[in-house]
Design a protein around this motif. Structure first.
Motif, PDB file in Angstrom:
ATOM      1  N   GLY A 176      32.711  75.190  18.150  1.00 21.83           N
ATOM      2  CA  GLY A 176      33.710  74.960  19.189  1.00 21.83           C
ATOM      3  C   GLY A 176      34.656  73.846  18.813  1.00 21.83           C
ATOM      4  N   TYR A 177      35.745  73.765  19.560  1.00 26.21           N
ATOM      5  CA  TYR A 177      36.721  72.699  19.348  1.00 26.21           C
ATOM      6  C   TYR A 177      36.793  71.777  20.563  1.00 26.21           C
ATOM      7  CZ  TYR A 177      41.042  70.297  18.230  1.00 26.21           C
ATOM      8  OH  TYR A 177      41.973  69.318  17.955  1.00 26.21           O
ATOM      9  N   LYS A 178      36.835  72.365  21.735  1.00 22.32           N
ATOM     10  CA  LYS A 178      36.843  71.556  22.957  1.00 22.32           C
ATOM     11  C   LYS A 178      36.281  72.376  24.114  1.00 22.32           C
ATOM     12  CE  LYS A 178      41.632  72.704  24.092  1.00 22.32           C
ATOM     13  NZ  LYS A 178      42.979  72.123  24.401  1.00 22.32           N
ATOM     14  N   THR A 179      36.001  71.720  25.210  1.00 21.22           N
ATOM     15  CA  THR A 179      35.462  72.265  26.465  1.00 21.22           C
ATOM     16  C   THR A 179      34.138  72.985  26.240  1.00 21.22           C
ATOM     17  OG1 THR A 179      36.811  74.300  26.358  1.00 21.22           O
ATOM     18  CG2 THR A 179      37.744  72.380  27.468  1.00 21.22           C
ATOM     19  N   LYS A 180      34.095  74.264  26.534  1.00 25.78           N
ATOM     20  CA  LYS A 180      32.804  74.968  26.500  1.00 25.78           C
ATOM     21  C   LYS A 180      32.937  76.287  25.763  1.00 25.78           C
ATOM     22  CE  LYS A 180      29.401  77.209  29.527  1.00 25.78           C
ATOM     23  NZ  LYS A 180      29.056  77.546  30.931  1.00 25.78           N
ATOM     24  N   VAL A 181      31.936  76.562  24.942  1.00 28.44           N
ATOM     25  CA  VAL A 181      31.851  77.834  24.239  1.00 28.44           C
ATOM     26  C   VAL A 181      30.468  78.415  24.509  1.00 28.44           C
ATOM     27  CG1 VAL A 181      31.937  78.984  22.000  1.00 28.44           C
ATOM     28  CG2 VAL A 181      33.379  76.976  22.432  1.00 28.44           C
ATOM     29  N   THR A 182      30.413  79.704  24.752  1.00 25.52           N
ATOM     30  CA  THR A 182      29.131  80.363  24.992  1.00 25.52           C
ATOM     31  C   THR A 182      29.060  81.641  24.195  1.00 25.52           C
ATOM     32  OG1 THR A 182      28.944  79.455  27.235  1.00 25.52           O
ATOM     33  CG2 THR A 182      27.633  81.397  26.745  1.00 25.52           C
ATOM     34  N   ASN A 183      27.909  81.882  23.581  1.00 28.09           N
ATOM     35  CA  ASN A 183      27.657  83.178  22.944  1.00 28.09           C
ATOM     36  C   ASN A 183      26.304  83.687  23.402  1.00 28.09           C
ATOM     37  OD1 ASN A 183      25.759  81.847  21.358  1.00 28.09           O
ATOM     38  ND2 ASN A 183      27.127  81.699  19.573  1.00 28.09           N
TER      39      ASN A 183
END
Lengths: 115, 112
Positions: free
Chosen positions: B50-57
């Motif tokens: 990720g780069y910023k905030t939120k990432v979901t997989n």
């Protein structure tokens, strides 16, 4: 193959011998990395290729270590006059492009033991 | 080059959520944050980036605050097979190359 392949899986050599470790990256991947991983430690960066160009070799511990990727695909890590401190797992990884921000796909490594 | 700091080890029980936090105070503007998982006798395996905030997989979530000086890997409902070492990486792009710095990682042990 679908993933990064390294050979041999295990290598035992006597101190002073030369060894060559092979890495077959994922087809079409531009970037290729070599790492050295000692037992219980994280991988330590050795060198980086973008296609056939070796752009960073700052992690190679001595001039006994040499890496090449002559056609921009398969790479070989060579260690000359091996020493006992060279015993480690050597990991190879490839990534899709040269931006540095694509995930790296790792092989399962070559475990090198120097007697 | 941005250095990362993670807890050395963590214990959890099956079915719990596990959060592993990584500090990277010197992260550069263009750097992404990447997490890998490593089992014994295997190479690291990519989990999430990720780069910023939120990432979901399908396997994890990655939370990155606005200042990007830390990140948290969240593993929902861990199982015994999640016992592994988890590495947080921050890309370090230098002139003409790309040097990756792994830390010692976080050893997660999931108990029954």
């Amino acid at each position: 193959g679908a993933g990064v392949s390294q050979s041999p899986r295990y290598k035992v050599a006597k101190r002073g011998q030369d060894v060559a470790l092979r890495c077959d990256p994922i087809s079409g991947h531009v970037s290729l990395f070599w790492y050295q991983q000692a037992l219980g430690q994280g991988p330590e960066f050795l060198t980086y290729f973008q296609n056939e160009a070796q752009l960073d070799k700052s992690g190679l511990p001595s001039d006994r270590f040499f890496a090449e990727r002559p056609e921009g695909s398969v790479s070989t890590l060579k260690i000359q006059r091996t020493q006992q401190e060279d015993s480690a797992v050597y990991l190879c990884a490839s990534s899709l492009d040269g931006t540095g921000n694509q995930p790296q796909h790792f092989g399962d490594g070559t475990r090198l033991s120097i007697l | 080059l941005a250095k990362t700091t993670q807890p050395i080890s963590m214990d959890s029980y099956e079915g719990q959520e596990v959060n592993i936090t990584c500090s990277h105070n010197n992260i550069a503007t263009n750097d992404y944050i990447t997490w890998y998982q490593q089992f014994p006798s295997q190479g690291p395996r990519f989990i999430i980036q990720g780069y910023k905030t939120k990432v979901t997989n399908e396997v994890a979530s990655l939370f990155i605050p606005a200042d990007r000086k830390s990140s948290t890997l969240s593993l929902p409902r861990v199982s015994l097979s999640d016992t592994a070492v988890y590495y947080c990486l921050v890309g370090a792009r230098n002139t003409g190359g790309f040097k990756t710095i792994f830390g010692a990682g976080t050893r997660l042990f999931v108990k029954a």
